[in-house]
Design an enzyme around this catalytic site. Structure first.
Site, short mmCIF file in Angstrom:
data_model
loop_
_atom_site.label_atom_id
_atom_site.label_comp_id
_atom_site.label_asym_id
_atom_site.label_seq_id
_atom_site.Cartn_x
_atom_site.Cartn_y
_atom_site.Cartn_z
N GLU A 190 31.48 46.56 41.69
CA GLU A 190 32.66 45.73 41.94
C GLU A 190 32.30 44.24 41.87
OE1 GLU A 190 35.79 46.14 42.27
OE2 GLU A 190 36.23 48.17 42.95
N ARG A 221 46.08 43.50 61.34
CA ARG A 221 47.38 44.03 60.92
C ARG A 221 48.42 43.83 62.02
NH1 ARG A 221 44.89 49.45 57.97
NH2 ARG A 221 43.77 48.32 56.34
N LYS A 250 33.10 42.80 53.01
CA LYS A 250 33.98 42.91 54.17
C LYS A 250 34.14 44.36 54.56
CE LYS A 250 38.71 42.08 55.35
NZ LYS A 250 40.03 41.87 54.87
N SER A 256 38.58 41.23 62.15
CA SER A 256 39.31 41.23 63.42
C SER A 256 38.81 42.27 64.41
CB SER A 256 40.80 41.45 63.14
OG SER A 256 41.01 42.66 62.45
N TYR A 286 36.83 34.49 63.16
CA TYR A 286 37.81 34.00 64.13
C TYR A 286 37.12 33.21 65.22
CZ TYR A 286 40.52 37.31 61.54
OH TYR A 286 41.13 37.95 60.50
N LYS A 321 44.65 52.91 52.74
CA LYS A 321 44.33 52.01 51.62
C LYS A 321 43.17 52.54 50.77
CE LYS A 321 46.40 47.88 53.65
NZ LYS A 321 46.31 46.40 53.76
N LYS A 356 35.33 45.19 49.32
CA LYS A 356 36.15 45.33 50.51
C LYS A 356 36.37 46.81 50.78
CE LYS A 356 40.60 44.17 52.47
NZ LYS A 356 41.76 43.30 52.39
#
Ligand code: PBG
Length: 331
Positions: free
Chosen positions: A240, A212, A255, A281, A320, A224, A202
């Site tokens: 990872e 968000r 992602k 998104s 979505y 982040k 990610k």
């Protein structure tokens, strides 16, 4: 239009033979998109009979639990059998304890959906960002996102989702060692059948903005980058993913989606677990906005995008657009 016949060239291999009509094109198609590849991210909030539009994500809503159940029934009837639940809690605390409240928004949503649709696959987001006032995925101490204490809270959160009846937890927090710790916590309590879909690779991406807004979870300070990955890196993604598989992940995820399909392909080539991708998104918002302006054909661009995600090696797509895609696929 050329009207005169020209001399026929001596071309032995004519790839266009395989593109002459739909029947042939479909016969040789290497990849296809199905409704059962799709996972619909669902935002739940308190209240009754609430269906609140998310302005930056046309067609996407925050649902109260009763309305979320109705949405799930529609998804199920369209052939979308998996959802990923994101909760919008009324209470945010610095210790994030609402995240593992057995009567929290997500826990109650799981029970309500399972009651009506026992066979639906319910996945749940495991991260603290909507549950603390800071909007970070972990606990905060002196401005730092602390790892090991966060992992303990995430374990409690995952357990509470298992107890409520979820099928999969989806840790999206990017803390070190969380998959192993969650696996152990679940197994210790007998939840050996509960799956883990890990957001393994990610990235610290600017494509999460509309999400968000939807969750009221924007970071209140900093960014982040100390836990999500640098978009410049690709070997690190494999590291990872490998760690997560060793620690017990059943499915791994990359992602965002479209700009990161090289990572999807590398993961697919190297690992023998299903690869998921999150069509996030910001990607959704960009396509919908351009379509609203009439600059692109929205449905066609969406369907092409998802087909390309599958071609790159993803079996599972979080999107979505799941509901609309399922409608188009049923035609
Ligand atoms: C939070 C989380 C995020 C998304 C999924 N889980 C946002 C973030 O990491 O800041 C993004 C989803 C999207 O943009 O559609 N842990």
């Amino acid at each position: 239009m050329i009207t005169e016949t020209v001399n026929q060239l001596n071309i032995i291999q004519r790839p266009r033979r395989l593109r002459q009509n739909d029947a042939i094109r479909q016969l040789v198609q290497e990849t296809s998109l199905n409704a059962n590849d799709l996972v619909f991210p669902l935002f739940v909030l308190e209240g009754e009979n609430v269906k609140e539009a998310v302005p930056s994500m046309p067609g996407i809503f925050r649902f109260s639990i009763d309305m979320a159940v109705e949405e799930c029934k529609e998804l199920w009837d369209l052939g979308v059998k998996s959802i990923d639940l994101f909760g919008i809690p009324e209470v945010k605390t610095e210790d994030g304890s609402e995240a593992y409240n057995e009567n929290g928004i997500v826990q109650r949503a799981i029970r309500a959906i399972k009651k009506e649709l026992p066979d639906m696959c319910i996945m749940t987001d495991v991260a603290l960002d909507p549950f603390t006032p800071f909007g970070h995925d972990g606990l905060v101490r002196d401005g730092e996102i602390i790892n090991d204490e966060t992992v303990e809270v995430l374990c409690k959160m995952a357990l509470s989702h298992a107890e409520a009846g979820a099928d999969f937890v989806s840790p999206s927090d990017m803390m070190d060692g969380r998959i192993g710790a969650i696996r152990e916590a679940l197994d210790d309590e007998g939840f050996i059948k509960m799956g883990i879909l890990s957001y393994s690779a990610k990235y610290a991406s600017a494509f999460y903005g509309p999400f968000r807004d939807a969750l009221h979870s924007a970071p209140q300070f900093g960014d982040k980058k100390t836990y999500q990955m640098d978009p410049a890196n690709t070997d690190e993604a494999l590291k990872e993913i490998e760690l997560d598989i060793q620690e017990g992940a059943d499915i791994i995820m990359v992602k965002p989606g479209l700009p990161y399909l090289d990572i999807v392909r590398r993961a697919k080539d190297v690992f023998q677990v299903p690869v998921a991708v999150y069509h996030v998104s910001g990607e959704y918002a960009m396509t919908m906005a351009a379509a609203e302006k009439g600059w692109i054909d929205g449905p066609k661009v969406m369907m092409e995008t998802m087909l390309c995600m599958k071609r790159a090696g993803a079996k599972i797509i979080f999107t979505y657009y799941a509901k609309e895609a399922a409608k188009l696929l049923a035609k």
